[in-house]
Design a protein around this motif. Structure first.
Motif, PDB file in Angstrom:
ATOM      1  N   TYR A  36       7.707  -4.410   9.769  1.00 45.11           N
ATOM      2  CA  TYR A  36       8.296  -3.368   8.938  1.00 45.11           C
ATOM      3  C   TYR A  36       7.598  -2.032   9.134  1.00 45.11           C
ATOM      4  CZ  TYR A  36       9.609  -7.634   6.468  1.00 45.11           C
ATOM      5  OH  TYR A  36      10.069  -8.877   6.160  1.00 45.11           O
ATOM      6  N   GLY A  37       8.394  -0.969   9.036  1.00 47.87           N
ATOM      7  CA  GLY A  37       7.810   0.356   8.930  1.00 47.87           C
ATOM      8  C   GLY A  37       7.338   0.500   7.497  1.00 47.87           C
ATOM      9  N   ALA A  38       6.229   1.154   7.289  1.00 48.93           N
ATOM     10  CA  ALA A  38       5.693   1.212   5.936  1.00 48.93           C
ATOM     11  C   ALA A  38       4.935   2.498   5.685  1.00 48.93           C
ATOM     12  CB  ALA A  38       4.762   0.020   5.696  1.00 48.93           C
ATOM     13  N   SER A  39       4.901   2.859   4.412  1.00 48.84           N
ATOM     14  CA  SER A  39       4.035   3.953   3.986  1.00 48.84           C
ATOM     15  C   SER A  39       2.669   3.345   3.663  1.00 48.84           C
ATOM     16  CB  SER A  39       4.627   4.627   2.742  1.00 48.84           C
ATOM     17  OG  SER A  39       4.588   3.751   1.630  1.00 48.84           O
ATOM     18  N   ALA A  40       1.691   4.198   3.476  1.00 48.49           N
ATOM     19  CA  ALA A  40       0.350   3.711   3.143  1.00 48.49           C
ATOM     20  C   ALA A  40       0.377   2.951   1.817  1.00 48.49           C
ATOM     21  CB  ALA A  40      -0.629   4.883   3.064  1.00 48.49           C
ATOM     22  N   GLU A  41       1.136   3.444   0.867  1.00 51.15           N
ATOM     23  CA  GLU A  41       1.216   2.773  -0.434  1.00 51.15           C
ATOM     24  C   GLU A  41       1.900   1.418  -0.326  1.00 51.15           C
ATOM     25  OE1 GLU A  41       0.564   1.887  -4.322  1.00 51.15           O
ATOM     26  OE2 GLU A  41      -0.329   3.478  -3.131  1.00 51.15           O
ATOM     27  N   MET A  42       2.922   1.314   0.513  1.00 47.11           N
ATOM     28  CA  MET A  42       3.582   0.016   0.699  1.00 47.11           C
ATOM     29  C   MET A  42       2.601  -0.996   1.286  1.00 47.11           C
ATOM     30  SD  MET A  42       7.266   1.258   2.176  1.00 47.11           S
ATOM     31  CE  MET A  42       7.811  -0.375   2.621  1.00 47.11           C
ATOM     32  N   LEU A  47      -1.015  -5.752   0.630  1.00 43.95           N
ATOM     33  CA  LEU A  47      -2.356  -6.331   0.708  1.00 43.95           C
ATOM     34  C   LEU A  47      -2.860  -6.734  -0.677  1.00 43.95           C
ATOM     35  CD1 LEU A  47      -4.000  -4.035   3.394  1.00 43.95           C
ATOM     36  CD2 LEU A  47      -3.088  -6.341   3.678  1.00 43.95           C
ATOM     37  N   ARG A  48      -2.562  -5.942  -1.685  1.00 49.16           N
ATOM     38  CA  ARG A  48      -2.969  -6.306  -3.050  1.00 49.16           C
ATOM     39  C   ARG A  48      -2.294  -7.597  -3.498  1.00 49.16           C
ATOM     40  NH1 ARG A  48      -2.552  -0.367  -5.745  1.00 49.16           N
ATOM     41  NH2 ARG A  48      -4.544   0.424  -5.010  1.00 49.16           N
ATOM     42  N   ARG A  49      -1.012  -7.749  -3.168  1.00 49.67           N
ATOM     43  CA  ARG A  49      -0.317  -8.998  -3.526  1.00 49.67           C
ATOM     44  C   ARG A  49      -0.944 -10.190  -2.818  1.00 49.67           C
ATOM     45  NH1 ARG A  49       4.469  -5.958  -3.147  1.00 49.67           N
ATOM     46  NH2 ARG A  49       4.884  -6.794  -1.078  1.00 49.67           N
ATOM     47  N   VAL A  69      -9.437  -3.680   0.516  1.00 52.94           N
ATOM     48  CA  VAL A  69      -8.038  -3.303   0.757  1.00 52.94           C
ATOM     49  C   VAL A  69      -7.964  -1.839   1.174  1.00 52.94           C
ATOM     50  CG1 VAL A  69      -5.813  -2.916  -0.379  1.00 52.94           C
ATOM     51  CG2 VAL A  69      -7.036  -5.059  -0.746  1.00 52.94           C
ATOM     52  N   GLU A  70      -8.675  -0.969   0.453  1.00 57.67           N
ATOM     53  CA  GLU A  70      -8.663   0.458   0.784  1.00 57.67           C
ATOM     54  C   GLU A  70      -9.217   0.716   2.181  1.00 57.67           C
ATOM     55  OE1 GLU A  70      -7.101   2.845  -0.844  1.00 57.67           O
ATOM     56  OE2 GLU A  70      -6.510   1.307  -2.296  1.00 57.67           O
ATOM     57  N   ALA A  71     -10.227  -0.030   2.568  1.00 58.92           N
ATOM     58  CA  ALA A  71     -10.801   0.137   3.905  1.00 58.92           C
ATOM     59  C   ALA A  71      -9.795  -0.243   4.987  1.00 58.92           C
ATOM     60  CB  ALA A  71     -12.070  -0.709   4.035  1.00 58.92           C
ATOM     61  N   VAL A  72      -9.047  -1.312   4.768  1.00 60.26           N
ATOM     62  CA  VAL A  72      -8.041  -1.731   5.752  1.00 60.26           C
ATOM     63  C   VAL A  72      -6.918  -0.697   5.828  1.00 60.26           C
ATOM     64  CG1 VAL A  72      -6.299  -3.483   6.275  1.00 60.26           C
ATOM     65  CG2 VAL A  72      -8.587  -4.183   5.562  1.00 60.26           C
ATOM     66  N   VAL A  73      -6.483  -0.175   4.687  1.00 57.33           N
ATOM     67  CA  VAL A  73      -5.440   0.859   4.680  1.00 57.33           C
ATOM     68  C   VAL A  73      -5.952   2.115   5.398  1.00 57.33           C
ATOM     69  CG1 VAL A  73      -4.075   2.404   3.209  1.00 57.33           C
ATOM     70  CG2 VAL A  73      -4.278  -0.023   2.628  1.00 57.33           C
ATOM     71  N   ALA A  74      -7.199   2.500   5.160  1.00 57.47           N
ATOM     72  CA  ALA A  74      -7.779   3.677   5.819  1.00 57.47           C
ATOM     73  C   ALA A  74      -7.847   3.473   7.330  1.00 57.47           C
ATOM     74  CB  ALA A  74      -9.173   3.958   5.259  1.00 57.47           C
ATOM     75  N   VAL A  82       0.067   3.579  10.375  1.00 53.78           N
ATOM     76  CA  VAL A  82       0.800   3.993   9.185  1.00 53.78           C
ATOM     77  C   VAL A  82       0.805   5.513   9.175  1.00 53.78           C
ATOM     78  CG1 VAL A  82       0.836   3.973   6.669  1.00 53.78           C
ATOM     79  CG2 VAL A  82       0.101   1.943   7.898  1.00 53.78           C
ATOM     80  N   ASP A  83       1.997   6.089   9.073  1.00 53.92           N
ATOM     81  CA  ASP A  83       2.150   7.539   9.032  1.00 53.92           C
ATOM     82  C   ASP A  83       3.257   7.854   8.028  1.00 53.92           C
ATOM     83  OD1 ASP A  83       2.483  10.235   9.420  1.00 53.92           O
ATOM     84  OD2 ASP A  83       2.931  10.090  11.565  1.00 53.92           O
TER      85      ASP A  83
END
Length: 189
Positions: A36-42, A47-49, A69-74, A82-83
């Motif tokens: 899936y294409g995703a935003s950072a929040e998605m 990941l939180r789920r 989780v924040e480190a993986v998103v970063a 993710v863009d």
């Protein structure tokens, strides 16, 4: 399951849930982003789920893993996986083709966690007649106004205008589209 700390194994027996590690979260992120294409929040929500599910099985607190989780998103942002701007631009193009109004698109992207400024920029970039083309596409897809058979058209005018308004189009634009004599009067998208 016993005490919520075990999960079913491949052979039908129970096995202990594996611990949450950065490698696990990175694999989960890559697996999601491959499909899936995703935003950072998605990505953050996914990941939180995953963390919440695994923590429920292990009896741990999900808040303990928020930094991970924040480190993986970063890292995903830093690697360009993710863009939000590219995601918003692609969604705007896709939703415009289907007949999405600027309001509806803004609401959908806001629900996906995309910043309003990014959404506004993506809409402005794709705006060259975009709202009018989207209104025509919406009317065509829903068979409203000039895309409706002649006999039912006059009786359905108010209903068609209401449908266009609910879709987020302005009343003036909805009237122009619904009151057009034929598909040819609307022009080509």
């Amino acid at each position: 399951m016993r005490d919520g700390a075990d999960e079913p194994g491949r052979d039908g027996g129970l096995r202990a849930a594996r611990p949450i590690t950065p490698a696990y979260l990175e694999r989960a992120a890559l697996s999601y982003l491959e499909r899936y294409g995703a935003s950072a929040e998605m990505l953050r929500r996914v990941l939180r789920r995953r963390v919440e599910t695994r923590c429920r099985l292990r009896g741990e607190a999900p808040d303990d893993f928020s930094e991970m989780v924040e480190a993986v998103v970063a890292r995903a942002l830093g690697a360009g996986l993710v863009d939000d701007a590219a995601f918003a631009a692609a969604k705007v193009r896709s939703l415009r083709r289907r007949g999405g109004s600027a309001r509806a698109i803004g609401a959908k992207l806001a629900a996906k966690g995309v910043d309003r400024g990014i959404v506004g920029a993506a809409l402005a970039e794709a705006e060259d007649g975009g709202e009018e083309e989207a209104a025509r596409a919406y009317a065509r897809r829903r068979r409203l106004g000039p895309f409706r058979s002649g006999a039912a058209r006059a009786a359905s005018r108010e209903r068609d205008l209401a449908a266009m308004a609910r879709a987020g189009f302005s009343l003036g634009l909805a009237r122009r589209v619904i009151d057009a004599e034929s598909e040819d009067d609307l022009g080509s998208p």
